[in-house]
Design an enzyme around this catalytic site. Structure first.
Site, PDB file in Angstrom:
ATOM      1  N   ASP A  94       1.010  -1.314   0.095  1.00  0.00           N
ATOM      2  CA  ASP A  94       0.057  -0.074  -0.156  1.00  0.00           C
ATOM      3  C   ASP A  94       0.721   1.256  -0.016  1.00  0.00           C
ATOM      4  OD1 ASP A  94      -2.268   1.484   0.208  1.00  0.00           O
ATOM      5  OD2 ASP A  94      -2.387   1.202   2.406  1.00  0.00           O
ATOM      6  N   GLU A 146      -1.900   5.939  -8.721  1.00  0.00           N
ATOM      7  CA  GLU A 146      -2.508   6.921  -8.087  1.00  0.00           C
ATOM      8  C   GLU A 146      -2.647   8.272  -9.072  1.00  0.00           C
ATOM      9  OE1 GLU A 146      -3.177   7.137  -3.930  1.00  0.00           O
ATOM     10  OE2 GLU A 146      -3.661   9.441  -3.983  1.00  0.00           O
ATOM     11  N   ASN A 277     -10.498   0.369  -0.005  1.00  0.00           N
ATOM     12  CA  ASN A 277      -9.608   0.186   1.004  1.00  0.00           C
ATOM     13  C   ASN A 277     -10.082   0.751   2.255  1.00  0.00           C
ATOM     14  OD1 ASN A 277      -7.836  -0.096  -1.048  1.00  0.00           O
ATOM     15  ND2 ASN A 277      -6.540   1.309  -0.495  1.00  0.00           N
ATOM     16  N   SER A 280      -9.118   2.092   8.795  1.00  0.00           N
ATOM     17  CA  SER A 280      -9.718   3.113  10.329  1.00  0.00           C
ATOM     18  C   SER A 280     -10.809   2.105  10.691  1.00  0.00           C
ATOM     19  CB  SER A 280     -10.117   4.352   9.888  1.00  0.00           C
ATOM     20  OG  SER A 280      -8.863   5.278   9.476  1.00  0.00           O
TER      21      SER A 280
END
Ligand SMILES: [Zn+2]
Length: 333
Positions: A94, A146, A277, A280
């Site tokens: 990641d 990205e 993704n 959290s």
């Protein structure tokens, strides 16, 4: 040099093709420790969901890259022990930030890597991504790139402001870089405080923040430019308020923590978005469970007595995401 295929892992190519065809998304869960990995594998084995195990730079520093890779290898065997005959597990880097790091992960048995050049000028992002793609593809390792910038804080990735992905750039970027999937910015954000109170409205009844909607118009334009191309959403935790409440009830202090509503992620899952993704939310589930046990049993000092319930809570969370939000259950029988 280890190839991921020898570890029983898979890359993302087939996973994503099936997800786009089937109108669902693959969960990408980050892991940093044994309990989290156990919870992810248990939830995926019980729901027969393909899964992407993500290792961030923070996770590498915390747990050690070598150990994490062996844990992922172990996860394949653990999945089989749990009765999942053909586990589809991808081990993914990641937010890789250099060619060298991506190369070391490819050489080390990762089946997928992300090269995040989103903070670089456009041409440099293409050049760096292309270099990683050329290396990774020799070993059939897939590459996520990205374009656009997400706001928020996640481990070492920090950005003050978000910049939506420009749809007019995506064809050129994907073609010239050769990336296999593209993370875009349409209003999701890293961390547990995804939106500032001034970006939100407040529900008059509950007093909770109501976040602004994702930019589905930008997503639709990107899909039109790149039909069938795998799109990735980072920063897609929903920050369940029940966990925030438990944390705050048992001594925590997380005012105005807010995430992306699940119905918006459900909608995105049905589009070309095929990787979502989530990090959290699992941190919140873990912390809520630990705080509750320690508050209710102040004499407890055996970590298994609070990490165990935390693990159970994460299994519940992951299964909920798989079944109710992403729709990936039953897709890896
Ligand atoms: Zn991210």
């Amino acid at each position: 040099m280890v190839n991921y295929k020898d570890l029983g892992l898979v890359n993302t190519r087939e996973m994503f093709a099936k997800a786009i065809d089937g109108g669902y998304a693959i969960p990408a869960f980050n892991f940093n420790n044994m309990e989290q990995l156990q919870a992810i594998i248990k939830a995926c084995a019980e729901t027969k969901s393909p899964v992407i195990l993500q290792v961030s730079s923070g996770a590498r520093k915390y747990a050690n890259q070598t150990l994490l890779r062996y844990m992922a290898e172990g996860a394949v065997e653990y999945a089989k022990e749990l009765g999942w005959e053909h586990p589809q597990i991808c081990l993914h880097l990641d937010h890789g930030d250099t060619f060298e790091l991506c190369k070391s992960c490819v050489d080390f048995g990762f089946s997928s890597v992300m090269i995040d050049g989103s903070s670089l000028p456009y041409e440099e992002n293409i050049a760096l991504t292309k270099k990683v793609v050329e290396y990774a593809h020799q070993f059939d390792v897939t590459v996520e790139a990205e374009l656009g910038v997400l706001a928020g804080v996640e481990d070492d990735v920090v950005a003050e402001e978000s910049h939506y992905t420009k749809p007019e750039e995506v064809i050129d970027f994907a073609t010239r870089s050769g990336c296999d999937s593209l993370a875009i910015s349409i209003g999701t954000s890293h961390g547990a405080y995804k939106f500032k109170p001034e970006q939100c409205t407040r529900d008059p009844q509950t007093g909770r923040l109501v976040p602004p909607p994702l930019a589905f118009d930008v997503l639709a334009e990107i899909e039109k430019k790149l039909p069938g191309f795998p799109i990735v959403l980072h920063g897609s935790s929903s920050v369940p308020q029940e966990y925030v409440d438990i944390i705050n009830t048992y001594g925590g202090n997380m005012p105005d923590a807010v995430g992306v509503p699940e119905e918006q992620l459900r909608k995105a899952s049905k589009s070309a978005v095929c990787k979502i993704n989530i990090d959290s939310d699992s941190r919140l589930a873990f912390t809520a469970a630990v705080r509750k046990v320690l508050a209710e049993k102040p004499g407890e000092f055996d970590p298994r007595k609070y990490c165990g319930p935390a693990r159970d809570e994460m299994v519940k969370l992951y299964k909920h995401k798989i079944i109710e939000v992403l729709g990936s259950d039953g897709k890896a029988e």
